[in-house]
Design a protein around this motif. Structure first.
Motif, PDB file in Angstrom:
ATOM      1  N   ASN A  64       0.711  -0.529  -0.044  1.00 63.19           N
ATOM      2  CA  ASN A  64       0.138   0.323   0.134  1.00 63.19           C
ATOM      3  C   ASN A  64       0.930   1.672   0.292  1.00 63.19           C
ATOM      4  N   ASP A  65       0.602   1.903  -1.162  1.00 64.87           N
ATOM      5  CA  ASP A  65       1.389   3.853  -1.245  1.00 64.87           C
ATOM      6  C   ASP A  65       0.948   4.439  -0.314  1.00 64.87           C
ATOM      7  N   MET A  66      -0.431   4.308   0.536  1.00 69.41           N
ATOM      8  CA  MET A  66      -0.320   5.195   1.382  1.00 69.41           C
ATOM      9  C   MET A  66       0.197   5.198   2.801  1.00 69.41           C
ATOM     10  N   PHE A  67       0.387   3.616   2.869  1.00 74.94           N
ATOM     11  CA  PHE A  67       1.321   3.543   3.917  1.00 74.94           C
ATOM     12  C   PHE A  67       2.291   4.803   4.839  1.00 74.94           C
ATOM     13  N   ASP A  68       1.923   5.167   5.825  1.00 76.17           N
ATOM     14  CA  ASP A  68       2.388   6.383   6.314  1.00 76.17           C
ATOM     15  C   ASP A  68       3.723   5.966   7.902  1.00 76.17           C
ATOM     16  N   TYR A  69       3.514   4.884   7.987  1.00 73.45           N
ATOM     17  CA  TYR A  69       3.973   4.658   9.505  1.00 73.45           C
ATOM     18  C   TYR A  69       4.254   3.493   9.600  1.00 73.45           C
ATOM     19  N   PHE A  70       5.578   2.430   9.658  1.00 72.10           N
ATOM     20  CA  PHE A  70       6.116   1.663   9.844  1.00 72.10           C
ATOM     21  C   PHE A  70       7.096   1.365  11.726  1.00 72.10           C
ATOM     22  N   ALA A  71       6.589  -0.221  11.597  1.00 73.83           N
ATOM     23  CA  ALA A  71       6.878  -0.223  13.317  1.00 73.83           C
ATOM     24  C   ALA A  71       7.454  -2.040  13.400  1.00 73.83           C
ATOM     25  N   TRP A  72       8.296  -2.364  14.435  1.00 74.43           N
ATOM     26  CA  TRP A  72       8.443  -3.741  14.729  1.00 74.43           C
ATOM     27  C   TRP A  72       8.123  -4.400  15.888  1.00 74.43           C
ATOM     28  N   TYR A  73       7.457  -4.521  16.448  1.00 68.62           N
ATOM     29  CA  TYR A  73       6.505  -5.061  17.391  1.00 68.62           C
ATOM     30  C   TYR A  73       7.870  -6.603  17.423  1.00 68.62           C
ATOM     31  N   LYS A  74       8.145  -6.735  19.057  1.00 60.17           N
ATOM     32  CA  LYS A  74       8.678  -7.527  19.500  1.00 60.17           C
ATOM     33  C   LYS A  74       7.660  -8.795  20.730  1.00 60.17           C
ATOM     34  N   LYS A  75       7.124  -9.886  20.300  1.00 61.16           N
ATOM     35  CA  LYS A  75       6.193 -10.401  21.428  1.00 61.16           C
ATOM     36  C   LYS A  75       7.275 -12.133  22.178  1.00 61.16           C
ATOM     37  N   TYR A  76       7.118 -11.999  23.302  1.00 63.86           N
ATOM     38  CA  TYR A  76       7.560 -13.529  23.920  1.00 63.86           C
ATOM     39  C   TYR A  76       6.070 -14.323  24.125  1.00 63.86           C
ATOM     40  N   PRO A  77       6.352 -15.794  23.383  1.00 59.77           N
ATOM     41  CA  PRO A  77       5.618 -16.381  24.470  1.00 59.77           C
ATOM     42  C   PRO A  77       4.679 -15.880  25.115  1.00 59.77           C
ATOM     43  N   ASP A  78       3.515 -17.277  25.124  1.00 50.97           N
ATOM     44  CA  ASP A  78       2.250 -16.268  25.833  1.00 50.97           C
ATOM     45  C   ASP A  78       1.934 -15.021  26.452  1.00 50.97           C
ATOM     46  N   ASN A  79       3.496 -14.079  26.038  1.00 48.98           N
ATOM     47  CA  ASN A  79       3.110 -12.623  26.362  1.00 48.98           C
ATOM     48  C   ASN A  79       2.429 -11.762  25.195  1.00 48.98           C
ATOM     49  N   SER A  80       2.112 -10.645  25.144  1.00 52.72           N
ATOM     50  CA  SER A  80       0.839  -9.545  24.850  1.00 52.72           C
ATOM     51  C   SER A  80       2.367  -8.726  23.336  1.00 52.72           C
ATOM     52  N   PRO A  81       2.286  -8.638  22.605  1.00 49.23           N
ATOM     53  CA  PRO A  81       3.385  -7.990  20.933  1.00 49.23           C
ATOM     54  C   PRO A  81       3.555  -6.223  21.824  1.00 49.23           C
ATOM     55  N   THR A  82       4.775  -6.440  22.136  1.00 52.70           N
ATOM     56  CA  THR A  82       5.269  -4.714  22.550  1.00 52.70           C
ATOM     57  C   THR A  82       6.157  -4.153  21.648  1.00 52.70           C
ATOM     58  N   LEU A  83       6.143  -2.501  21.224  1.00 52.18           N
ATOM     59  CA  LEU A  83       6.856  -2.451  20.307  1.00 52.18           C
ATOM     60  C   LEU A  83       8.212  -2.325  20.753  1.00 52.18           C
ATOM     61  N   LEU A  84       8.851  -2.683  18.955  1.00 47.47           N
ATOM     62  CA  LEU A  84      10.320  -2.495  19.290  1.00 47.47           C
ATOM     63  C   LEU A  84      11.230  -0.799  19.135  1.00 47.47           C
ATOM     64  N   ILE A  85      10.311  -0.443  17.848  1.00 43.79           N
ATOM     65  CA  ILE A  85      10.915   0.228  17.315  1.00 43.79           C
ATOM     66  C   ILE A  85       9.869   0.917  16.476  1.00 43.79           C
ATOM     67  N   SER A  86       9.903   2.306  15.561  1.00 44.30           N
ATOM     68  CA  SER A  86       9.130   1.628  15.038  1.00 44.30           C
ATOM     69  C   SER A  86       9.408   3.351  14.382  1.00 44.30           C
ATOM     70  N   VAL A  87       8.422   3.894  12.497  1.00 46.25           N
ATOM     71  CA  VAL A  87       9.262   4.811  11.980  1.00 46.25           C
ATOM     72  C   VAL A  87       8.201   5.485  11.245  1.00 46.25           C
ATOM     73  N   ARG A  88       8.250   7.073  10.925  1.00 50.39           N
ATOM     74  CA  ARG A  88       7.410   7.600   9.994  1.00 50.39           C
ATOM     75  C   ARG A  88       8.102   7.367   8.524  1.00 50.39           C
ATOM     76  N   SER A  89       6.940   7.392   7.591  1.00 49.80           N
ATOM     77  CA  SER A  89       7.671   7.968   6.360  1.00 49.80           C
ATOM     78  C   SER A  89       7.948   9.025   5.576  1.00 49.80           C
ATOM     79  N   ASN A  90       8.295  10.078   6.346  1.00 50.38           N
ATOM     80  CA  ASN A  90       8.630  11.170   6.130  1.00 50.38           C
ATOM     81  C   ASN A  90      10.344  10.486   6.703  1.00 50.38           C
ATOM     82  N   VAL A  91      10.520   9.853   6.799  1.00 51.56           N
ATOM     83  CA  VAL A  91      12.071   9.212   8.108  1.00 51.56           C
ATOM     84  C   VAL A  91      12.291   7.670   6.992  1.00 51.56           C
TER      85      VAL A  91
END
Lengths: 111, 114
Positions: free
Chosen positions: A27-54
């Motif tokens: 999708n060309d319209m995506f404006d935000y990109f992220a990586w989440y980390k998940k341990y077994p039996d845990n919820s995902p947590t944000l690791l790092i992200s970047v907006r489309s202007n960077v």
């Protein structure tokens, strides 16, 4: 179909090594990109992200690179540690605040 | 203190039965989301909401309904549960678009449909 495609579902790296995780999007319209980390039996947590202007953002051992013309973003992890063993999910956001995730990549850091 | 809480954490249901998964957030976020996690599929978006009274279809809404009666609460409803809906369900909250895109997830609800 899946709008965010994550390759290499399973990876192993030796402790101290460098790892690259990749993600492609449609999708060309995506404006935000992220990586989440998940341990077994845990919820995902944000690791790092970047907006489309960077095209790069660094946070300690973690760096995200964005290639908009190639519709590709990646996560680089340096000096891998055993606690990095987890599932890593890439994600991208388009209009309407929808955050779409890739299928995830299981990373194992071996001693 | 957990800002996104889900209940129940574990649920066993019978085929054809009704299941309601509840989510409460204290982040004062406008947006809330329901995802399911399955091996080989990552997280897939079922429904989401921009605020009280609003619900939007995600990528896999079939067989699910959602309800957002207040800013804090967002429910996922399976009117006629099927074994294919056996999964782990995650609720998340996030600020309005334009602000940080970070989502805050609950602990997950494991649903087994027999």
């Amino acid at each position: 179909g899946q709008q965010v495609k994550q390759s290499s579902p399973s990876l192993t790296v030796q402790e101290g090594g460098i790892l690259i995780l990749n993600c492609d999007y449609e999708n060309d319209m995506f404006d935000y990109f992220a990586w989440y980390k998940k341990y077994p039996d845990n919820s995902p947590t944000l690791l790092i992200s970047v907006r489309s202007n960077v095209d790069k953002r660094e946070d300690g051992r973690f760096t995200v690179f964005l290639n908009k013309s190639g519709k590709h973003f990646s996560l680089h992890i340096t000096a891998s540690q055993p606690e990095d063993t987890a599932v890593y999910l890439c994600a991208a956001r388009g209009t309407g605040s929808k955050l779409s995730f890739g299928k995830g990549a299981k990373l194992t850091v071996s001693p | 203190e957990a800002a996104v809480t889900q209940s129940p954490r574990n649920k066993v249901a019978v085929t054809g039965g009704k299941v309601t998964l509840s989510c409460n957030q204290t982040n004062n976020h406008n947006n809330m989301y329901w995802y399911r996690q399955d091996t080989g599929h990552g997280l897939r978006l079922i429904h989401y909401s921009y605020g009280a009274g609003s619900t939007e279809k995600g990528d896999i809404p079939d067989g699910y309904k959602a309800s957002r009666p207040s800013q804090e609460n967002f429910s996922l409803i399976l009117e006629l549960a099927t074994p294919s809906q056996t999964s782990v369900y995650f609720c998340a909250s996030g600020a309005r678009q334009g602000a940080t895109g970070q989502l805050y997830f609950g602990e997950g609800s494991k649903l087994t449909v027999l």
